[in-house]
Design a protein around this motif. Structure first.
Motif, PDB file in Angstrom:
ATOM      1  N   LYS A 170      93.255-123.386 -54.493  1.00 31.89           N
ATOM      2  CA  LYS A 170      93.141-122.296 -53.527  1.00 31.89           C
ATOM      3  C   LYS A 170      92.671-121.001 -54.194  1.00 31.89           C
ATOM      4  CE  LYS A 170      94.901-125.131 -50.531  1.00 31.89           C
ATOM      5  NZ  LYS A 170      94.028-125.816 -49.542  1.00 31.89           N
ATOM      6  N   LYS A 171      91.965-120.173 -53.424  1.00 32.98           N
ATOM      7  CA  LYS A 171      91.547-118.862 -53.914  1.00 32.98           C
ATOM      8  C   LYS A 171      92.779-117.990 -54.133  1.00 32.98           C
ATOM      9  CE  LYS A 171      86.967-118.706 -51.753  1.00 32.98           C
ATOM     10  NZ  LYS A 171      86.092-117.974 -50.796  1.00 32.98           N
ATOM     11  N   ALA A 172      92.795-117.297 -55.247  1.00 31.94           N
ATOM     12  CA  ALA A 172      93.946-116.449 -55.575  1.00 31.94           C
ATOM     13  C   ALA A 172      93.879-115.120 -54.823  1.00 31.94           C
ATOM     14  CB  ALA A 172      93.984-116.201 -57.076  1.00 31.94           C
ATOM     15  N   PHE A 173      95.045-114.587 -54.471  1.00 27.03           N
ATOM     16  CA  PHE A 173      95.151-113.264 -53.862  1.00 27.03           C
ATOM     17  C   PHE A 173      96.550-112.732 -54.107  1.00 27.03           C
ATOM     18  CE2 PHE A 173      96.334-116.278 -50.561  1.00 27.03           C
ATOM     19  CZ  PHE A 173      97.545-115.757 -50.110  1.00 27.03           C
ATOM     20  N   SER A 174      96.697-111.440 -54.011  1.00 27.32           N
ATOM     21  CA  SER A 174      98.005-110.790 -54.084  1.00 27.32           C
ATOM     22  C   SER A 174      97.957-109.616 -53.125  1.00 27.32           C
ATOM     23  CB  SER A 174      98.302-110.314 -55.513  1.00 27.32           C
ATOM     24  OG  SER A 174      99.565-109.666 -55.573  1.00 27.32           O
ATOM     25  N   THR A 175      98.586-109.779 -51.959  1.00 26.48           N
ATOM     26  CA  THR A 175      98.416-108.846 -50.851  1.00 26.48           C
ATOM     27  C   THR A 175      99.762-108.313 -50.382  1.00 26.48           C
ATOM     28  OG1 THR A 175      96.482-110.129 -50.148  1.00 26.48           O
ATOM     29  CG2 THR A 175      97.393-108.573 -48.567  1.00 26.48           C
ATOM     30  N   LEU A 176      99.801-107.008 -50.102  1.00 24.77           N
ATOM     31  CA  LEU A 176     101.027-106.367 -49.626  1.00 24.77           C
ATOM     32  C   LEU A 176     100.968-106.232 -48.107  1.00 24.77           C
ATOM     33  CD1 LEU A 176     103.615-105.062 -50.901  1.00 24.77           C
ATOM     34  CD2 LEU A 176     102.522-102.856 -50.491  1.00 24.77           C
ATOM     35  N   PHE A 177     102.064-106.623 -47.442  1.00 22.63           N
ATOM     36  CA  PHE A 177     102.189-106.510 -45.994  1.00 22.63           C
ATOM     37  C   PHE A 177     103.375-105.616 -45.645  1.00 22.63           C
ATOM     38  CE2 PHE A 177      99.874-110.521 -46.297  1.00 22.63           C
ATOM     39  CZ  PHE A 177      98.966-110.428 -45.236  1.00 22.63           C
ATOM     40  N   LYS A 178     103.255-104.925 -44.508  1.00 22.74           N
ATOM     41  CA  LYS A 178     104.378-104.146 -43.969  1.00 22.74           C
ATOM     42  C   LYS A 178     104.835-104.785 -42.661  1.00 22.74           C
ATOM     43  CE  LYS A 178     103.715 -99.870 -42.426  1.00 22.74           C
ATOM     44  NZ  LYS A 178     103.560 -98.404 -42.462  1.00 22.74           N
ATOM     45  N   VAL A 179     106.161-104.849 -42.479  1.00 25.32           N
ATOM     46  CA  VAL A 179     106.753-105.460 -41.300  1.00 25.32           C
ATOM     47  C   VAL A 179     107.555-104.410 -40.531  1.00 25.32           C
ATOM     48  CG1 VAL A 179     108.351-107.241 -40.473  1.00 25.32           C
ATOM     49  CG2 VAL A 179     106.910-107.681 -42.479  1.00 25.32           C
ATOM     50  N   GLN A 180     107.417-104.408 -39.195  1.00 27.66           N
ATOM     51  CA  GLN A 180     108.192-103.497 -38.360  1.00 27.66           C
ATOM     52  C   GLN A 180     108.730-104.247 -37.144  1.00 27.66           C
ATOM     53  OE1 GLN A 180     106.991 -99.080 -38.587  1.00 27.66           O
ATOM     54  NE2 GLN A 180     105.067-100.130 -38.181  1.00 27.66           N
TER      55      GLN A 180
END
Length: 324
Positions: A170-180
């Motif tokens: 799989k393609k690598a990624f490192s992503t930040l998400f915000k949850v509300q």
């Protein structure tokens, strides 16, 4: 040596361009504040309230609109922008949904499973201009406490020809998400249920879903139901630190410069397996914009709607208490 010199100069420029958003009373950083440019684009502060802004990076921006949960909105001109921006805490308190009595209570653990899909053509391409919210009804007259939320994710294969193989790289990624979390206001997301900032970092190693434990936040489900939302904030370094990258691309056309929001990974799979249309979209960098149901005729042009894929299939787990 030229590479080292370039790196030093770049880091120096970023340092000089760094702005910090602070609480005006405590002088503590305001984590993950939203920095809107007023033209449908914007960026986010990181966990230390820092963001990078210069007129060289954003030559056409003359003012910033800054917002954060629990604080009054701040408008400020970019001319002579100070290194520190102070936000005033919001005096209004959250409505208390339910009094949390600390005692042992018998409960039944319940789970609504997420809808998973690895078909690229069934996926939403996340951009930071959009926040996605999904509605969940209350399923009992008794007290119900949210314990976790599971967000489906579709991973991309490095080799397109092997994309249908489960064991493909799989393609690598490192992503930040915000949850509300939002109360239900006549069918659309309304007042927030918690002023606590909730974020998580997702990578390809998490697989086809990420489960966020929220039990400690004491979120009780209102009788009208609630919405849970997801918003991509950008890519991070390998420690989870939000990177100060531009969040849109500038493309020259005969009519001038057009700004195209950057798509971030992972992809978010939509589903036709939910009968009701429970997913709403909001463009977060347009001040005052309202939530709109993800449906045909609501101003959306999407291949997902053409396939009758109306919902992002988030899963939740909760406790239904037997004594209340």
């Amino acid at each position: 040596m030229p590479r080292i010199l370039f790196l030093v100069l770049t880091l120096s420029q970023l340092s000089l361009a760094q702005i910090t958003v602070l609480d005006s009373l405590t002088k503590h950083p305001v984590s993950y504040a939203t920095i809107s440019f007023g033209n449908g684009n914007g960026i986010f502060a990181d966990d230390e309230g820092k963001f990078v802004f210069t007129k060289k990076l954003y030559p056409d921006i003359d003012s910033l609109f800054i917002s954060a949960l629990g604080f009054k909105n701040l408008n400020i001109a970019t001319a002579n922008l100070p290194r520190e921006l102070l936000m005033q805490p919001q005096a209004d308190a959250l409505d208390q949904v339910i009094v949390n009595v600390k005692r042992n209570r018998k409960f039944k653990a319940e789970t609504l499973k997420p809808y998973l899909d690895d078909d690229y053509y069934h996926c939403w391409l996340p951009t930071i201009e959009s926040e996605i919210a999904v509605y969940f009804p209350k399923t009992s007259t008794k007290d119900q406490k949210l314990t976790s939320v599971t967000f489906p994710m579709a991973l991309e294969s490095k080799d397109w020809k092997k994309r249908k193989r489960a064991n493909s790289d799989k393609k690598a990624f490192s992503t930040l998400f915000k949850v509300q979390f939002y109360a239900n206001n006549k069918g659309t997301p309304g007042k927030v249920l918690s002023y606590e900032t909730m974020v998580f970092r997702a990578t390809e190693k998490d697989g086809d879903a990420y489960t966020l434990n929220v039990e400690a936040h004491n979120i009780y489900i209102p009788k009208e139901g609630f919405f849970v939302s997801l918003q991509v904030m950008g890519y991070t370094d390998n420690t989870g630190k939000l990177l100060p990258n531009k969040k849109y691309k500038e493309i020259k056309t005969k009519n001038g410069i057009v700004k195209i929001p950057t798509n971030f990974r992972p992809l978010l799979p939509f589903t036709d397996g939910i009968e009701a249309k429970n997913t709403y979209i909001k463009r977060v960098f347009i001040n005052g914009n309202n939530w709109v149901k993800f449906d045909k005729g609501n101003g959306f042009k999407s291949s997902l709607l053409d396939q009758d894929l109306y919902n992002y299939g988030i899963g939740i787990s909760f406790k239904t208490f037997k004594d209340g």
